[in-house]
Design an enzyme around this catalytic site. Structure first.
Site, PDB file in Angstrom:
ATOM      1  N   LYS A 177      37.276  77.300   7.814  1.00 32.68           N
ATOM      2  CA  LYS A 177      37.685  78.640   8.191  1.00 32.68           C
ATOM      3  C   LYS A 177      37.461  79.591   7.022  1.00 32.68           C
ATOM      4  O   LYS A 177      37.025  80.716   7.183  1.00 32.68           O
ATOM      5  CB  LYS A 177      39.157  78.620   8.591  1.00 32.68           C
ATOM      6  CG  LYS A 177      39.381  77.894   9.894  1.00 32.68           C
ATOM      7  CD  LYS A 177      40.843  77.649  10.187  1.00 32.68           C
ATOM      8  CE  LYS A 177      41.350  76.380   9.580  1.00 32.68           C
ATOM      9  NZ  LYS A 177      42.567  75.872  10.199  1.00 32.68           N
TER      10      LYS A 177
HETATM   11  N1  GLU Z   1      47.456  72.017   7.632  1.00 27.77           N
HETATM   12  C1  GLU Z   1      46.490  71.452   6.728  1.00 27.77           C
HETATM   13  C2  GLU Z   1      45.172  72.153   6.865  1.00 27.77           C
HETATM   14  O1  GLU Z   1      44.851  72.683   7.917  1.00 27.77           O
HETATM   15  C3  GLU Z   1      46.205  69.978   6.983  1.00 27.77           C
HETATM   16  C4  GLU Z   1      47.389  69.132   6.865  1.00 27.77           C
HETATM   17  C5  GLU Z   1      47.107  67.652   6.868  1.00 27.77           C
HETATM   18  O2  GLU Z   1      46.293  67.161   7.664  1.00 27.77           O
HETATM   19  O3  GLU Z   1      47.777  66.984   6.097  1.00 27.77           O
HETATM   20  O4  GLU Z   1      44.431  72.167   5.906  1.00 27.77           O
END
Ligand code: GLU
Ligand code: ZN
Length: 297
Positions: free
Chosen positions: A236
């Site tokens: 992103k």
């Molecule tokens: N929320 C995190 C991200 O989108 C990933 C979290 C995880 O998989 O531990 O980078």
């Protein structure tokens, strides 16, 4: 004793639409959990509003649905769980396992000598700084942290000397990803984490927090990262093209090929459900390339 039930998860941050890199993490964790008769959960990691995009969370969920990646139970939103993170930080402070830090980013950058850029040298340790405008850091030690990743193999870290005491609550009063992710994985009973290798250097922080908070440690598998020809991560942040829901079958096929579980040509005319059934049945993590980066065009 009955074998432990597998619980996998996908934990996106709603900072933009789903791109190919996150589709791979979603699909990999889905196939691994489903192939072992397990549950697959989705958790929205929406605790960093300045980085979030309005509507991105809903869009990610719609995209997962369009790809046939059905999750179990309700989606958990971290923004609804701030009280739980607050209690954990309060307990750590009370037990002198964490402390307030009033250093500015500039103070720390001046002393930077760590792996991830700025190793925090422990300036505020034992100083009882005022809590106003302070971040909260957890005390680390030089007991080694080890990981046996299901794909990437063995790693060892010394948190204190490589990273230093790290932030669990930011100066802007937002809770750190490291803290929220370990609390939620434990509370949701997650047994198997599959995610991109870009998070590998976060894993020692997670393993350490699990020890300090007395939480179970799941198994980890860090998937290779999709990069473009210039070597940039498809994410992103890099404004990579989002996956489009008008192109579900080719995107799923590309993701399976990336994971080296390509659909044989005679199945090329499957619909998405048949494709996923085939992929669950034939999922073999041993086939995933043992590498950290794969170029996709
Ligand atoms: N929320 C995190 C991200 O989108 C990933 C979290 C995880 O998989 O531990 O980078
Ligand atoms: Zn400090």
């Amino acid at each position: 004793m009955a074998p432990k039930k597998v619980i996998g998860r996908f934990a996106p941050s709603p900072t933009g639409p789903l791109h190919f890199g996150s589709l791979i993490a979603a699909l990999g964790s889905y196939l691994d959990a489903r192939s072992r008769g397990g549950q697959w959960l989705v958790r929205m990691e929406d605790i960093d509003p300045p980085r979030e995009q309005p509507g991105a969370g809903d869009e990610i969920l719609k995209t997962l649905e369009a790809f046939g990646l059905e999750w179990d139970g309700p989606v958990i939103y971290q923004s609804q769980r701030l009280g739980i993170y607050h209690d954990a930080v309060t307990d750590l402070l009370k037990n002198k396992l964490a402390y307030y830090c009033t250093c500015s980013r500039r103070d720390i950058a001046k002393l930077a000598d760590g792996k991830s850029g700025a190793r925090y040298p422990g300036t505020c340790r034992g100083h009882n700084r005022p809590r106003e405008n302070a971040s909260v850091r957890i005390l680390t030690n030089n007991n080694g942290i080890s990981l046996l990743d299901r794909l990437q193999g063995e790693f060892h870290w010394d948190l204190e000397c490589e990273f230093g005491d790290f932030v669990i609550k930011r100066k802007d009063q937002l809770f750190a990803y490291h803290l929220a992710v370990v609390i939620d994985d434990a509370e949701q009973g997650v047994t198997d984490i599959i995610r991109g290798v870009d998070l590998l250097n976060s894993t020692p922080h997670h393993l350490y927090l699990q020890q300090v908070l007395d939480l179970a440690t799941p198994s980890y598998l860090h998937l290779p990262m999709a990069i473009d020809k210039t070597g940039a991560k498809l994410s992103k942040q890099s404004h990579a093209k989002p996956v489009t829901i008008n192109n579900v079958i080719p995107e799923l096929q590309a993701a399976l090929t990336f994971l080296n579980q390509a659909l044989p040509p005679e199945h090329a005319h499957c619909n998405k459900y048949e494709l996923l059934v085939w992929a669950i049945k034939h999922w073999d993590p041993e086939n995933i390339p043992v590498t950290t980066k794969i170029v996709v065009n």
